[in-house]
Design a protein around this motif. Sequence first.
Motif, PDB file in Angstrom:
ATOM      1  N   ALA A 126       0.838  -1.204   0.000  1.00  0.00           N
ATOM      2  CA  ALA A 126       0.000   0.000   0.000  1.00  0.00           C
ATOM      3  C   ALA A 126       0.871   1.252   0.000  1.00  0.00           C
ATOM      4  CB  ALA A 126      -0.942  -0.005   1.204  1.00  0.00           C
ATOM      5  N   LYS A 132      -2.424   3.007  -1.300  1.00  0.00           N
ATOM      6  CA  LYS A 132      -3.475   1.999  -1.474  1.00  0.00           C
ATOM      7  C   LYS A 132      -2.963   0.874  -2.356  1.00  0.00           C
ATOM      8  CE  LYS A 132      -7.278   5.241  -0.982  1.00  0.00           C
ATOM      9  NZ  LYS A 132      -8.529   5.739  -1.524  1.00  0.00           N
ATOM     10  N   THR A 144      -9.181  -3.223  -1.474  1.00  0.00           N
ATOM     11  CA  THR A 144      -8.090  -2.264  -1.387  1.00  0.00           C
ATOM     12  C   THR A 144      -7.546  -2.231   0.031  1.00  0.00           C
ATOM     13  OG1 THR A 144      -9.157  -0.918  -3.089  1.00  0.00           O
ATOM     14  CG2 THR A 144      -7.414   0.140  -1.807  1.00  0.00           C
ATOM     15  N   GLU A 146      -5.325  -0.321   2.749  1.00  0.00           N
ATOM     16  CA  GLU A 146      -4.905   1.052   3.008  1.00  0.00           C
ATOM     17  C   GLU A 146      -4.391   1.155   4.436  1.00  0.00           C
ATOM     18  OE1 GLU A 146      -6.636   5.623   2.622  1.00  0.00           O
ATOM     19  OE2 GLU A 146      -7.951   3.947   2.171  1.00  0.00           O
TER      20      GLU A 146
END
Length: 186
Positions: A126, A132, A144, A146
Amino acid sequence: MRLPSFKLIAISALVASSTMLAPAYAKNPMVGGAAMYANKNIVENAVNSKDHTTLVAAVKAAGLVETLQGAGPFTVFAPTNEAFAALPKGTVDTLLKPENKDQLVKVLTAHVVAGKISGAELMKKAKAMGGKYEMKAVSGDTLTAEVKKGKLYIMDESGGEAKVTIADVNQSNGVIHVVNKVLVPK
Protein backbone atom coordinates in the motif's frame (compact mmCIF):
# COMPACT_ATOMS: atom_id res chain seq x y z
CA MET A 1 31.61 -26.00 43.43
CA ARG A 2 31.07 -22.28 43.06
CA LEU A 3 31.09 -20.64 39.67
CA PRO A 4 33.00 -17.41 39.27
CA SER A 5 30.54 -14.49 39.41
CA PHE A 6 31.06 -13.46 35.76
CA LYS A 7 30.11 -17.01 34.61
CA LEU A 8 27.10 -17.01 36.92
CA ILE A 9 25.96 -13.66 35.49
CA ALA A 10 26.47 -14.89 31.92
CA ILE A 11 24.49 -18.08 32.56
CA SER A 12 21.73 -16.12 34.32
CA ALA A 13 21.51 -13.71 31.39
CA LEU A 14 21.35 -16.59 28.91
CA VAL A 15 18.59 -18.36 30.85
CA ALA A 16 16.62 -15.12 31.31
CA SER A 17 16.84 -14.20 27.64
CA SER A 18 15.85 -17.66 26.47
CA THR A 19 12.81 -17.75 28.74
CA MET A 20 11.75 -14.31 27.53
CA LEU A 21 11.99 -15.43 23.91
CA ALA A 22 10.41 -18.83 24.35
CA PRO A 23 6.77 -17.66 24.56
CA ALA A 24 7.10 -15.73 21.29
CA TYR A 25 7.98 -18.93 19.47
CA ALA A 26 5.90 -21.42 21.44
CA LYS A 27 2.71 -19.42 21.71
CA ASN A 28 0.05 -19.62 19.03
CA PRO A 29 -2.06 -16.52 18.36
CA MET A 30 -5.35 -16.47 20.24
CA VAL A 31 -8.51 -15.71 18.28
CA GLY A 32 -11.92 -15.93 19.88
CA GLY A 33 -10.46 -17.49 23.00
CA ALA A 34 -8.76 -20.34 21.13
CA ALA A 35 -5.20 -20.94 20.05
CA MET A 36 -4.73 -20.91 16.30
CA TYR A 37 -2.21 -23.46 15.06
CA ALA A 38 -0.07 -22.85 11.97
CA ASN A 39 -0.14 -26.58 11.18
CA LYS A 40 -3.96 -26.62 10.89
CA ASN A 41 -5.95 -25.32 7.94
CA ILE A 42 -8.28 -22.33 7.87
CA VAL A 43 -11.43 -24.31 8.69
CA GLU A 44 -9.79 -26.43 11.40
CA ASN A 45 -8.76 -23.26 13.23
CA ALA A 46 -11.85 -21.14 12.56
CA VAL A 47 -14.25 -23.69 14.09
CA ASN A 48 -12.53 -23.17 17.45
CA SER A 49 -12.90 -19.38 17.54
CA LYS A 50 -15.89 -18.19 19.60
CA ASP A 51 -15.69 -14.92 17.63
CA HIS A 52 -16.28 -16.62 14.28
CA THR A 53 -19.28 -18.91 14.77
CA THR A 54 -21.37 -16.93 12.27
CA LEU A 55 -18.59 -17.08 9.68
CA VAL A 56 -18.19 -20.84 10.18
CA ALA A 57 -21.97 -21.38 9.83
CA ALA A 58 -21.94 -19.29 6.64
CA VAL A 59 -18.97 -21.20 5.19
CA LYS A 60 -20.82 -24.48 5.87
CA ALA A 61 -24.10 -23.19 4.37
CA ALA A 62 -22.24 -21.95 1.28
CA GLY A 63 -20.54 -25.32 0.77
CA LEU A 64 -17.07 -23.75 1.02
CA VAL A 65 -15.63 -25.98 3.76
CA GLU A 66 -13.81 -28.29 1.35
CA THR A 67 -12.43 -25.34 -0.63
CA LEU A 68 -11.06 -23.60 2.47
CA GLN A 69 -9.54 -26.88 3.65
CA GLY A 70 -7.75 -27.18 0.29
CA ALA A 71 -4.08 -26.50 -0.38
CA GLY A 72 -4.52 -22.80 -1.12
CA PRO A 73 -2.77 -20.71 -0.19
CA PHE A 74 -5.50 -18.24 0.75
CA THR A 75 -5.57 -14.88 2.46
CA VAL A 76 -8.86 -14.63 4.36
CA PHE A 77 -10.25 -11.44 5.86
CA ALA A 78 -12.40 -13.05 8.57
CA PRO A 79 -15.29 -10.96 9.93
CA THR A 80 -16.21 -11.50 13.56
CA ASN A 81 -19.68 -12.32 14.88
CA GLU A 82 -20.00 -8.63 15.83
CA ALA A 83 -19.26 -7.66 12.22
CA PHE A 84 -22.07 -9.89 10.98
CA ALA A 85 -24.40 -8.60 13.72
CA ALA A 86 -23.78 -5.03 12.50
CA LEU A 87 -25.36 -5.84 9.12
CA PRO A 88 -28.98 -4.74 8.66
CA LYS A 89 -31.39 -6.85 10.67
CA GLY A 90 -32.26 -10.14 8.97
CA THR A 91 -29.35 -10.05 6.49
CA VAL A 92 -27.50 -13.03 7.92
CA ASP A 93 -30.66 -15.13 8.27
CA THR A 94 -31.60 -14.32 4.68
CA LEU A 95 -28.12 -15.18 3.36
CA LEU A 96 -28.12 -18.52 5.21
CA LYS A 97 -31.29 -19.71 3.44
CA PRO A 98 -30.60 -22.42 0.84
CA GLU A 99 -32.23 -20.39 -1.94
CA ASN A 100 -29.65 -17.61 -1.35
CA LYS A 101 -26.58 -19.83 -1.53
CA ASP A 102 -25.15 -18.07 -4.62
CA GLN A 103 -25.37 -14.70 -2.92
CA LEU A 104 -23.79 -16.12 0.25
CA VAL A 105 -20.91 -17.60 -1.77
CA LYS A 106 -20.39 -14.18 -3.42
CA VAL A 107 -20.24 -12.44 -0.01
CA LEU A 108 -17.86 -14.99 1.50
CA THR A 109 -15.51 -15.19 -1.49
CA ALA A 110 -15.28 -11.38 -1.41
CA HIS A 111 -13.24 -11.96 1.78
CA VAL A 112 -10.72 -14.32 0.17
CA VAL A 113 -7.68 -13.51 -1.95
CA ALA A 114 -5.54 -16.16 -3.66
CA GLY A 115 -2.05 -16.41 -2.16
CA LYS A 116 -0.67 -15.80 1.29
CA ILE A 117 -0.21 -12.09 2.01
CA SER A 118 0.95 -10.99 5.46
CA GLY A 119 -0.22 -7.79 7.10
CA ALA A 120 3.29 -6.33 6.77
CA GLU A 121 3.29 -7.15 3.04
CA LEU A 122 -0.10 -5.49 2.58
CA MET A 123 1.11 -2.37 4.39
CA LYS A 124 4.35 -2.30 2.39
CA LYS A 125 2.51 -2.72 -0.92
CA ALA A 126 0.00 0.00 0.00
CA LYS A 127 2.77 2.43 0.90
CA ALA A 128 4.65 1.62 -2.32
CA MET A 129 1.52 2.25 -4.39
CA GLY A 130 0.87 5.72 -2.99
CA GLY A 131 -1.16 4.62 0.01
CA LYS A 132 -3.47 2.00 -1.47
CA TYR A 133 -2.94 -1.52 -2.77
CA GLU A 134 -5.63 -3.22 -4.86
CA MET A 135 -6.11 -6.97 -4.97
CA LYS A 136 -8.67 -9.28 -6.57
CA ALA A 137 -10.88 -11.31 -4.30
CA VAL A 138 -11.89 -14.81 -5.34
CA SER A 139 -15.38 -13.35 -5.99
CA GLY A 140 -13.91 -11.12 -8.70
CA ASP A 141 -14.36 -8.00 -6.60
CA THR A 142 -11.53 -5.59 -5.93
CA LEU A 143 -10.36 -5.13 -2.35
CA THR A 144 -8.09 -2.26 -1.39
CA ALA A 145 -5.58 -2.34 1.45
CA GLU A 146 -4.90 1.05 3.01
CA VAL A 147 -2.80 2.17 5.94
CA LYS A 148 -4.34 4.84 8.18
CA LYS A 149 -2.47 6.09 11.24
CA GLY A 150 -0.36 2.93 11.22
CA LYS A 151 -3.38 0.59 11.11
CA LEU A 152 -4.35 -1.69 8.21
CA TYR A 153 -7.80 -1.35 6.65
CA ILE A 154 -9.43 -3.32 3.84
CA MET A 155 -11.96 -1.53 1.64
CA ASP A 156 -14.62 -3.17 -0.52
CA GLU A 157 -15.99 -1.84 -3.83
CA SER A 158 -19.09 -0.52 -2.05
CA GLY A 159 -17.01 1.93 -0.02
CA GLY A 160 -17.12 -0.06 3.21
CA GLU A 161 -13.97 -0.43 5.23
CA ALA A 162 -12.92 -3.08 7.69
CA LYS A 163 -10.13 -2.61 10.20
CA VAL A 164 -7.73 -5.53 10.59
CA THR A 165 -7.90 -6.21 14.32
CA ILE A 166 -5.69 -9.31 14.37
CA ALA A 167 -3.22 -9.78 11.52
CA ASP A 168 -1.12 -12.72 10.45
CA VAL A 169 -2.89 -15.71 11.95
CA ASN A 170 -0.91 -18.24 9.93
CA GLN A 171 -2.53 -21.46 8.75
CA SER A 172 -1.20 -24.51 6.93
CA ASN A 173 -2.96 -23.27 3.79
CA GLY A 174 -2.66 -19.50 4.10
CA VAL A 175 -3.28 -16.70 6.54
CA ILE A 176 -6.26 -15.15 8.30
CA HIS A 177 -6.59 -11.46 9.12
CA VAL A 178 -9.48 -10.85 11.53
CA VAL A 179 -11.60 -7.84 10.49
CA ASN A 180 -14.29 -5.86 12.29
CA LYS A 181 -16.72 -5.41 9.36
CA VAL A 182 -18.23 -7.56 6.63
CA LEU A 183 -16.91 -6.67 3.18
CA VAL A 184 -19.80 -6.24 0.77
CA PRO A 185 -19.38 -7.22 -2.88
CA LYS A 186 -20.91 -5.09 -5.64
